[in-house]
Design a protein around this motif. Structure first.
Motif, mmCIF file in Angstrom:
data_model
loop_
_atom_site.group_PDB
_atom_site.id
_atom_site.type_symbol
_atom_site.label_atom_id
_atom_site.label_comp_id
_atom_site.label_asym_id
_atom_site.label_seq_id
_atom_site.Cartn_x
_atom_site.Cartn_y
_atom_site.Cartn_z
ATOM 1 N N VAL A 30 -37.965 6.203 31.685
ATOM 2 C CA VAL A 30 -38.673 5.349 30.726
ATOM 3 C C VAL A 30 -38.139 5.652 29.332
ATOM 4 C CG1 VAL A 30 -40.906 4.769 29.697
ATOM 5 C CG2 VAL A 30 -40.778 5.331 32.137
ATOM 6 N N ILE A 31 -37.640 4.632 28.661
ATOM 7 C CA ILE A 31 -37.248 4.801 27.254
ATOM 8 C C ILE A 31 -38.357 4.207 26.398
ATOM 9 C CG2 ILE A 31 -35.601 4.178 25.438
ATOM 10 C CD1 ILE A 31 -33.399 4.061 27.512
ATOM 11 N N ILE A 32 -38.972 5.040 25.555
ATOM 12 C CA ILE A 32 -39.961 4.553 24.594
ATOM 13 C C ILE A 32 -39.237 4.472 23.255
ATOM 14 C CG2 ILE A 32 -42.201 4.943 23.502
ATOM 15 C CD1 ILE A 32 -42.973 6.699 25.897
ATOM 16 N N TYR A 33 -39.019 3.234 22.821
ATOM 17 C CA TYR A 33 -38.115 3.016 21.688
ATOM 18 C C TYR A 33 -38.897 2.493 20.488
ATOM 19 C CZ TYR A 33 -33.139 2.254 20.507
ATOM 20 O OH TYR A 33 -31.866 2.334 19.996
ATOM 21 N N GLY A 34 -38.840 3.212 19.393
ATOM 22 C CA GLY A 34 -39.477 2.758 18.168
ATOM 23 C C GLY A 34 -38.525 1.891 17.357
ATOM 24 N N ASP A 35 -39.085 1.195 16.398
ATOM 25 C CA ASP A 35 -38.282 0.328 15.542
ATOM 26 C C ASP A 35 -38.405 0.822 14.103
ATOM 27 O OD1 ASP A 35 -36.878 -1.750 14.462
ATOM 28 O OD2 ASP A 35 -38.046 -3.334 15.445
ATOM 29 N N ASP A 36 -37.316 1.249 13.515
ATOM 30 C CA ASP A 36 -37.294 1.767 12.131
ATOM 31 C C ASP A 36 -38.128 3.051 11.994
ATOM 32 O OD1 ASP A 36 -36.076 -0.716 11.797
ATOM 33 O OD2 ASP A 36 -37.511 -1.485 10.340
ATOM 34 N N VAL A 37 -38.272 3.786 13.083
ATOM 35 C CA VAL A 37 -39.022 5.044 13.023
ATOM 36 C C VAL A 37 -38.072 6.166 12.612
ATOM 37 C CG1 VAL A 37 -40.295 6.778 14.357
ATOM 38 C CG2 VAL A 37 -40.715 4.336 14.757
ATOM 39 N N GLY A 38 -38.367 6.811 11.495
ATOM 40 C CA GLY A 38 -37.516 7.896 11.016
ATOM 41 C C GLY A 38 -37.916 9.211 11.648
ATOM 42 N N LEU A 39 -36.960 10.118 11.566
ATOM 43 C CA LEU A 39 -37.213 11.467 12.066
ATOM 44 C C LEU A 39 -38.424 12.087 11.354
ATOM 45 C CD1 LEU A 39 -34.269 13.305 13.081
ATOM 46 C CD2 LEU A 39 -35.180 14.370 11.088
ATOM 47 N N GLY A 40 -38.508 11.855 10.051
ATOM 48 C CA GLY A 40 -39.599 12.442 9.272
ATOM 49 C C GLY A 40 -40.941 11.753 9.470
ATOM 50 N N ASP A 41 -40.970 10.704 10.301
ATOM 51 C CA ASP A 41 -42.238 10.024 10.584
ATOM 52 C C ASP A 41 -42.978 10.660 11.754
ATOM 53 O OD1 ASP A 41 -42.018 8.010 8.581
ATOM 54 O OD2 ASP A 41 -40.559 6.940 9.827
ATOM 55 N N VAL A 42 -42.340 11.646 12.379
ATOM 56 C CA VAL A 42 -42.910 12.249 13.588
ATOM 57 C C VAL A 42 -43.309 13.701 13.289
ATOM 58 C CG1 VAL A 42 -42.394 12.915 15.968
ATOM 59 C CG2 VAL A 42 -41.496 10.765 15.056
ATOM 60 N N GLY A 43 -44.507 14.065 13.691
ATOM 61 C CA GLY A 43 -45.051 15.381 13.376
ATOM 62 C C GLY A 43 -44.123 16.530 13.725
ATOM 63 N N VAL A 44 -43.576 16.504 14.943
ATOM 64 C CA VAL A 44 -42.773 17.632 15.387
ATOM 65 C C VAL A 44 -41.508 17.786 14.528
ATOM 66 C CG1 VAL A 44 -41.476 16.354 17.129
ATOM 67 C CG2 VAL A 44 -41.884 18.792 17.445
ATOM 68 N N TYR A 45 -41.091 16.714 13.871
ATOM 69 C CA TYR A 45 -39.925 16.789 12.982
ATOM 70 C C TYR A 45 -40.350 17.046 11.527
ATOM 71 C CZ TYR A 45 -36.882 14.963 16.698
ATOM 72 O OH TYR A 45 -36.155 14.792 17.849
ATOM 73 N N GLY A 46 -41.629 17.238 11.302
ATOM 74 C CA GLY A 46 -42.042 17.655 9.959
ATOM 75 C C GLY A 46 -42.991 16.717 9.233
ATOM 76 N N SER A 47 -43.370 15.582 9.853
ATOM 77 C CA SER A 47 -44.291 14.687 9.167
ATOM 78 C C SER A 47 -45.660 15.349 9.008
ATOM 79 C CB SER A 47 -44.438 13.379 9.964
ATOM 80 O OG SER A 47 -45.643 12.738 9.598
ATOM 81 N N LYS A 48 -46.131 15.386 7.770
ATOM 82 C CA LYS A 48 -47.451 15.994 7.528
ATOM 83 C C LYS A 48 -48.506 14.907 7.292
ATOM 84 C CE LYS A 48 -46.277 20.541 6.695
ATOM 85 N NZ LYS A 48 -45.182 20.421 7.676
ATOM 86 N N MET A 49 -48.058 13.763 6.803
ATOM 87 C CA MET A 49 -49.030 12.755 6.368
ATOM 88 C C MET A 49 -49.338 11.705 7.429
ATOM 89 S SD MET A 49 -47.951 12.382 2.399
ATOM 90 C CE MET A 49 -49.431 11.476 1.969
#
Ligand code: NG6
Ligand code: CA
Length: 513
Positions: A30-49
């Protein structure tokens, strides 16, 4: 039967063949594909907000790539490469208008065709944006809408045909528009005149009636047909009963995914699930609105996290979590104001941070740009039975999925099939910490990665109209943010990388090198 299995076992060297020979079912993918999702938008990559607990859980159970890339910094070429294993620049692939014909030849190998060869069921749900219909003839939206994904190897498809900011604003189930009333035929075009047909519902034109944009106004472009109070790219008439509801799109796609998973639980399947989130127009369901302090962009990301959690839950409810490879990623880097006044505070000027949130993390740029933020995206691979959770710094790219799965599935690729796709299976499952030695990054121009070195060729910029990106060399080890161009200091290295890039461009495909 025993004889057949024994024979298979002898012929096959791949893991999947051994599984089959042993009577075990090969893993679903299963590929779950986002659109225009940046690395920094994901908690595990550092998103705090932006809270993303579901994606973070997936990450905690899987392998998190820190140098994982989509093939290009915009949607169409990126998805083209994901599905074909061919670089978009070779065939002049760029962002498609709403009425574009299918951009992928139905004669070539695709990712779903590869899975079909290995006996999988294949499905696509969500955003397509690879064109639909035959070259040279206008697509008949009232009849059989094809060729499209069903002609490229998908057994089933439920689509947002172009993007959510482009007409037609209707879903396509297989070859047919969902809920279309034949008494209100649907026409799609790039001029008002092309769709001006008597008997079909007419929608306001944002240029003549800007007050019709009641959801929010456009900030640039998006000024053709106004559908659901939102200005779109392109014109449509008719199809009123078929219009989607922007705020329930995530619910619709999640419902489709749940059905797909439970319908196919008895056989190996490949599901390409492509969310519209967090592309503009961001219109999260009211239950997600206001969940962040970042306007609809942040809220749409919360919605996408929910979507991810629902798909994982559906796998679990069907007893498939252990034997499914789940890949979470995005089609290009982040962007803030991409044409609508939706609550982001960053205009398309290249500024990177909105109220303390940086969608590309420490990396420079984002969507449209040749800098790392354009293609270095979240990439997580979860497969409990084979992949040890952790982090990988291997240099990997979605364009290599085809060759990697071909290896895993025991399917041999001909030289001209998926010619830019190279086997990186070991890197994707965590057995190779290095990944590709050389890798192309694509925006309007190209860049070459060689380990931590990055060479950018001189090219027109996709970001600011009329501007040119100058040749540049960066050392991402000491300068991950590409702040200091050191091409003057290392002219020989830059020249060697430029030659290497030229060789890769001139080749029929990178795999032949
Ligand atoms: C641009 C659109 C932008 C977005 C992009 C494609 C305008 C002014 N801008 O032309 O909003 O749709 O194309 O995005 O219309 S992508 O993610 O599908 O590549
Ligand atoms: Ca995109």
């Amino acid at each position: 039967m025993i004889h057949k299995n024994l024979l298979r076992g002898l012929l096959c060297i791949s893991l999947v063949c051994h599984l089959r020979a042993a009577g075990d079912q090969p893993p679903n993918v299963v590929i779950i594909y986002g659109d225009d999702v940046g690395l920094g938008d994901v908690g595990v990559y550092g998103s705090k907000m932006i809270p993303t607990p579901n994606i973070d859980r997936l990450a905690a159970e899987g392998l998190v790539f820190t140098d994982g890339h989509c093939a290009a910094a915009t949607c169409t070429p990126s998805r083209y490469s994901l599905l074909t294993g061919i670089h978009g620049f070779r065939n002049g692939i760029s962002v498609l208008p709403p009425d574009a014909p299918l951009s992928i030849s139905t004669n070539i190998l695709t990712l779903p065709k590869l899975f079909k060869k290995a006996g999988y069921a294949t499905g696509v749900i969500g955003k397509w944006h690879l064109g639909i219909g035959a070259e040279g003839e206008p697509t008949d939206w009232n009849g059989e809408v094809k060729p499209g994904p069903l002609e490229l190897g998908f057994d089933t498809s439920f689509l947002l045909p172009s993007t959510n900011d482009r007409v037609p604003c209707v879903y396509l189930d297989g070859h047919h528009v969902v809920n279309l009333d034949p008494a209100d035929p649907l026409y799609v075009g790039t001029s008002r005149k092309a769709v001006n047909r008597k008997g079909s519902t007419q929608y306001p034109d944002a240029r003549a009636n800007p007050e019709a944009m009641t959801y929010y106004k456009s900030t640039h472009g998006h000024n053709n047909s106004v559908i659901n109070g939102i200005g779109r790219i392109g014109y449509m008439s008719g199809g009123k009963s078929a219009l989607w509801n922007d705020e329930t799109m995530a619910d619709e796609f999640v419902g489709q995914a749940k059905k797909y998973i439970s319908d196919h639980k008895e056989q190996p399947f490949f599901l390409y699930f492509a969310s519209q989130d967090i592309h503009v127009p961001r219109a999260p369901h009211p239950r997600f609105q206001g969940k962040t302090e970042l306007g609809y962009r942040g809220d749409a990301m919360v919605q996408f996290d929910w979507t991810t959690g629902e798909i994982m839950r559906a796998l679990e409810e069907n007893g498939l979590t252990e034997n499914t490879i789940v890949i979470f990623s995005s089609d290009n880097g982040p962007v803030y104001d991409d044409g609508y006044a939706d609550g982001t505070r960053v205009k398309r000027s290249g500024e990177e941070v909105d109220r303390g949130h940086d969608g590309s993390g420490v990396y420079r740029g984002g969507k449209y740009q040749i800098y790392e933020g354009g293609t270095r995206v979240p990439l997580i691979v979860r497969w409990p039975s084979e992949i040890k959770p952790g982090t990988s710094a291997a240099l990997v790219n979605q364009i290599d999925f085809i060759a990697s799965f071909a290896n895993f599935l025991g399917v041999k690729l001909a030289a001209d099939e998926a010619a830019d796709s190279r086997d990186a299976w070991d890197a994707f499952i965590g057995n190779d910490p290095v990944g590709q030695e050389y890798m192309i990054e694509e925006a309007k121009g190209l860049a070459l990665r060689h380990g931590d070195w990055k060479f950018i060729e001189e090219a027109k910029s996709n970001w600011a109209k009329g501007s040119i990106t100058k040749k540049a060399l960066y050392d991402l080890k000491s300068d991950p943010g590409e702040a200091t161009n050191i091409i003057e200091e290392f002219p020989e290295r830059a020249a060697a990388m430029e030659r290497q890039l030229e060789t890769m461009k001139q080749a029929k495909g990178i795999r032949e090198l």
